[in-house]
Write an enzyme that holds these catalytic residues in place. Structure first.
Site, PDB file in Angstrom:
ATOM      1  CE  LYS A   9       3.705   3.002  -4.027  1.00 44.72           C
ATOM      2  NZ  LYS A   9       3.306   1.671  -3.508  1.00 44.72           N
ATOM      3  CE1 TYR A  49       6.124   2.452   1.043  1.00 41.58           C
ATOM      4  CE2 TYR A  49       7.959   2.756  -0.467  1.00 41.58           C
ATOM      5  CZ  TYR A  49       6.594   2.775  -0.206  1.00 41.58           C
ATOM      6  OH  TYR A  49       5.709   3.122  -1.196  1.00 41.58           O
ATOM      7  NE  ARG A  85      -4.233   4.924   3.091  1.00 42.08           N
ATOM      8  CZ  ARG A  85      -3.240   4.040   3.078  1.00 42.08           C
ATOM      9  NH1 ARG A  85      -2.033   4.380   2.645  1.00 42.08           N
ATOM     10  NH2 ARG A  85      -3.427   2.805   3.485  1.00 42.08           N
ATOM     11  NE  ARG A 102      -2.475   1.962  -4.091  1.00 36.95           N
ATOM     12  CZ  ARG A 102      -2.140   2.024  -2.815  1.00 36.95           C
ATOM     13  NH1 ARG A 102      -3.023   1.703  -1.868  1.00 36.95           N
ATOM     14  NH2 ARG A 102      -0.922   2.405  -2.450  1.00 36.95           N
ATOM     15  CG  ASN A 112       0.312  -0.138  -4.762  1.00 35.27           C
ATOM     16  OD1 ASN A 112       1.309   0.548  -4.991  1.00 35.27           O
ATOM     17  ND2 ASN A 112      -0.013  -0.552  -3.547  1.00 35.27           N
ATOM     18  CG  HIS A 115       3.073   6.558  -0.258  1.00 33.79           C
ATOM     19  ND1 HIS A 115       3.039   5.587   0.722  1.00 33.79           N
ATOM     20  CD2 HIS A 115       3.161   7.750   0.391  1.00 33.79           C
ATOM     21  CE1 HIS A 115       3.118   6.177   1.923  1.00 33.79           C
ATOM     22  NE2 HIS A 115       3.198   7.484   1.751  1.00 33.79           N
ATOM     23  CD  GLU A 126       4.371   8.942   4.669  1.00 29.85           C
ATOM     24  OE1 GLU A 126       4.416   7.725   4.924  1.00 29.85           O
ATOM     25  OE2 GLU A 126       3.469   9.448   3.961  1.00 29.85           O
TER      26      GLU A 126
HETATM   27  P1  IDP Z   1      -0.239   1.359   1.281  1.00 31.39           P
HETATM   28  O1  IDP Z   1       0.669   1.802   0.159  1.00 31.39           O
HETATM   29  O2  IDP Z   1      -1.641   1.121   0.792  1.00 31.39           O
HETATM   30  O3  IDP Z   1      -0.194   2.269   2.483  1.00 31.39           O
HETATM   31  P2  IDP Z   1       1.340  -0.520   2.845  1.00 31.39           P
HETATM   32  O4  IDP Z   1       0.774  -1.672   3.604  1.00 31.39           O
HETATM   33  O5  IDP Z   1       1.824   0.659   3.628  1.00 31.39           O
HETATM   34  O6  IDP Z   1       0.261  -0.085   1.745  1.00 31.39           O
HETATM   35  O7  IDP Z   1       2.530  -1.088   1.968  1.00 31.39           O
HETATM   36  C1  IDP Z   1       3.419  -0.213   1.315  1.00 31.39           C
HETATM   37  C2  IDP Z   1       3.631  -0.700  -0.095  1.00 31.39           C
HETATM   38  O8  IDP Z   1       4.299  -1.955  -0.065  1.00 31.39           O
HETATM   39  C3  IDP Z   1       2.326  -0.986  -0.880  1.00 31.39           C
HETATM   40  O9  IDP Z   1       1.812   0.163  -1.509  1.00 31.39           O
HETATM   41  C4  IDP Z   1       2.796  -2.029  -1.871  1.00 31.39           C
HETATM   42  O10 IDP Z   1       3.397  -1.413  -3.007  1.00 31.39           O
HETATM   43  C5  IDP Z   1       3.853  -2.795  -1.098  1.00 31.39           C
HETATM   44  N1  IDP Z   1       3.271  -4.015  -0.503  1.00 31.39           N
HETATM   45  C6  IDP Z   1       2.452  -4.093   0.558  1.00 31.39           C
HETATM   46  N2  IDP Z   1       2.126  -5.361   0.848  1.00 31.39           N
HETATM   47  C7  IDP Z   1       2.755  -6.119  -0.093  1.00 31.39           C
HETATM   48  C8  IDP Z   1       2.811  -7.532  -0.349  1.00 31.39           C
HETATM   49  O11 IDP Z   1       2.204  -8.355   0.346  1.00 31.39           O
HETATM   50  N3  IDP Z   1       3.587  -7.931  -1.402  1.00 31.39           N
HETATM   51  C9  IDP Z   1       4.271  -7.053  -2.188  1.00 31.39           C
HETATM   52  N4  IDP Z   1       4.248  -5.726  -1.970  1.00 31.39           N
HETATM   53  C10 IDP Z   1       3.492  -5.252  -0.951  1.00 31.39           C
HETATM   54 MG    MG Z   2       1.319   2.660   3.829  1.00 30.15          MG
END
Ligand code: IDP
Ligand code: MG
Length: 149
Positions: A9, A49, A85, A102, A112, A115, A126
Site C-alpha cells: 500500500k 474493496y 497472510r 505488520r 497496515n 494487502h 483479485e
Molecule cells: P485485511 O487487509 O487483513 O484482509 P480486511 O478486514 O479485509 O483486512 O480490511 C481491509 C483493509 O481495510 C485493512 O487492511 C485495513 O487497512 C482497513 N480496515 C479494516 N478494518 C478497519 C477499521 O476498523 N478501521 C479502519 N480501517 C480498517
Molecule cells: Mg481482506
C-alpha cells in the site's frame, strides 16, 4: 501451484519498505509471477474493496489506496495464500505478532502496509482484477528442488 495477490500500500512505499517486503516473500521460497508499480484509480480501488463497501472505513480506505503509488504483485507456491497472510500478520498491526510484516512495521489499522488475498478463490478474482493474463509470467525457479521435497 497456488497463486496469491499481494499489494504494498502507499504507506509501504512512503516508508521505503518495498524491498524488505518483497525480500521476506522471496526468502520464504515463493515465486514472483508479476510485479508492477501503479497509481490506483478510484474505480479499481472500489472494486477491489467491494466487500467492505458498507463499512464505515470504506471511504478512507479508498481515499488512502488511491493517494499514492502501490506495488501490485502475484506470487506462486504451495499454500501461498494462507502462508502469505501469516507472513503479513493480523489486520490490526498493534496486535500482529512480532516477526510478521505488520507486527514489525505498523501501528494503525489504516496504515497496515500491505494487502494479501484471504482465500484461494478471492486470490483468483483479485489477480484477474489487477493483471492481464499476459502480465503473468510462468517460470521455473532453479532452486525449486531445494525448496520443495
Ligand atoms: P485485511 O487487509 O487483513 O484482509 P480486511 O478486514 O479485509 O483486512 O480490511 C481491509 C483493509 O481495510 C485493512 O487492511 C485495513 O487497512 C482497513 N480496515 C479494516 N478494518 C478497519 C477499521 O476498523 N478501521 C479502519 N480501517 C480498517
Ligand atoms: Mg481482506
Amino acid at each position: 501451484m497456488e497463486r496469491t495477490f499481494i499489494m504494498i500500500k502507499p504507506d509501504g512505499l512512503q516508508r521505503s519498505l518495498v524491498g524488505e517486503i518483497i525480500q521476506r516473500l522471496e526468502n520464504k521460497g515463493f515465486t514472483l509471477v508479476s510485479l508492477k508499480l501503479m497509481k490506483v484509480s478510484r474505480e479499481l480501488a472500489e472494486q477491489h474493496y467491494d466487500v467492505h463497501r458498507d463499512k464505515p472505513f470504506f471511504g478512507n480506505l479508498v481515499e488512502f489506496i488511491t493517494s499514492g503509488p502501490v506495488v501490485a504483485s502475484v506470487w506462486e507456491g504451495e499454500g501461498v495464500v494462507a502462508a502469505a497472510r501469516k507472513i503479513i500478520g493480523t489486520t490490526n498491526p498493534l496486535n500482529a505478532e512480532p516477526g510478521t510484516i505488520r507486527g514489525d512495521y505498523g501501528i494503525s489499522i489504516g496504515r497496515n502496509l500491505i494487502h494479501a488475498s484471504d482465500a484461494v478463490e478471492t486470490a483468483q478474482q483479485e489477480i484477474k482484477l489487477w493483471f492481464r493474463e499476459e502480465e503473468l509470467v510462468s517460470w521455473e525457479p532453479s532452486l525449486k528442488s531445494w525448496i520443495y521435497e
